[in-house]
Scaffold this active site. Structure first.
Site: not given
Ligand code: 13P
Length: 253
Positions: A9-11, A97, A99, A169, A175, A215, A236-237
């Protein structure tokens, strides 16, 4: 056997050119050295989807959107519909998600509309659930996750589950650099699988992939993926660096 899957997920990261470069690198590493038994999905921002979709080998790397509108079409300025995503070649869409729930106030009513529209428009759904720190510390995490799933994906008919991937998640791990321990991840994944079994029976529970997100990195993915009920990750990251992302893809025993 259920699928092993790693999704990135590149956000809200990367310009179009940066996204193109990243997709080319991921595609190359996927061909050269990624575990063939793992499905790879990337979820770039909306505006990248069409270009990125043309660059990747679609037999090897699948394409997901990060969100879709809760309406089919019409006067909804700034929104992108599930049908539009399908028309640019998206295979999946991430829904639920944390977020989106937190910053854009997406409640279960909205999420259900999105799930229905995604499925009606030939998209598969990566549906996220997870508790926040306060809920975990007050031991409400099981109850929270059960409610999140019961009021959304568990209202679907069994037939749709070919098109559903679940992702756990924990919000406190997203993050933050704090990963759930392998035991914590396994405990919740097993719980989610037991809920699927209660609602739909053991066969479906055994066939539904449940991903861990929060993470996740090449250095901790092996331990997390080694658990019986963890079928991969939503990253994510670490999905923003091709080597790290493919390192995670290669973290299954
Ligand atoms: P991180 O891997 O940056 O913690 O993010 C996870 C995430 O929210 C994937 O959707």
């Amino acid at each position: 056997m259920r699928k092993k899957i790693v999704a990135g997920n590149w956000k809200m990261n990367n310009t179009l050119q940066e996204g193109i470069d990243l997709a080319i690198d991921i595609n190359k590493l996927a061909a050269e050295k990624a575990d063939k038994n793992v499905d790879i999905i990337i979820a770039p921002p909306y505006i990248h989807l069409s270009e990125v979709g043309k660059l990747i080998d679609r037999d090897r790397v699948l394409l997901s959107a990060q969100n879709c509108a809760a309406e089919q079409k019409g006067a909804f300025t700034g929104e992108v519909s599930a049908e539009m995503l399908w028309s640019v070649g998206a295979d999946y869409v991430i829904i639920g998600h944390s977020e989106r729930r937190a910053y854009y106030h997406e409640d279960n009513t909205i999420l259900n509309k999105k799930i229905k529209l995604a499925l009606d428009n030939n998209l598969k759904v990566i549906f996220c659930c997870g508790e926040n720190l306060e809920q975990r510390e007050s031991n409400k995490h099981f109850e929270v996750i059960k409610k999140q799933l019961s009021e959304t994906v568990f209202t679907l008919a069994k037939e749709y589950y070919d098109s559903i991937i679940l992702a756990y998640e924990p919000i406190w791990a997203i993050g933050t650099g704090k990963t759930a321990s392998p035991e914590q991840a396994q405990e919740i994944h097993k719980f989610i699988r037991s809920l699927i079994a209660e609602n739909y029976g053991d066969n479906l529970a055994n066939e539904t992939s449940i991903l861990y997100g929060g993470s996740c990195k090449p250095s901790n993915a092996k331990q997390i993926f080694a658990n019986a009920d963890v079928d991969g990750g939503l990253i994510g990251g670490a999905a923003l660096k091709a080597e790290d992302f493919i390192g995670i893809v290669n973290s299954f025993k």
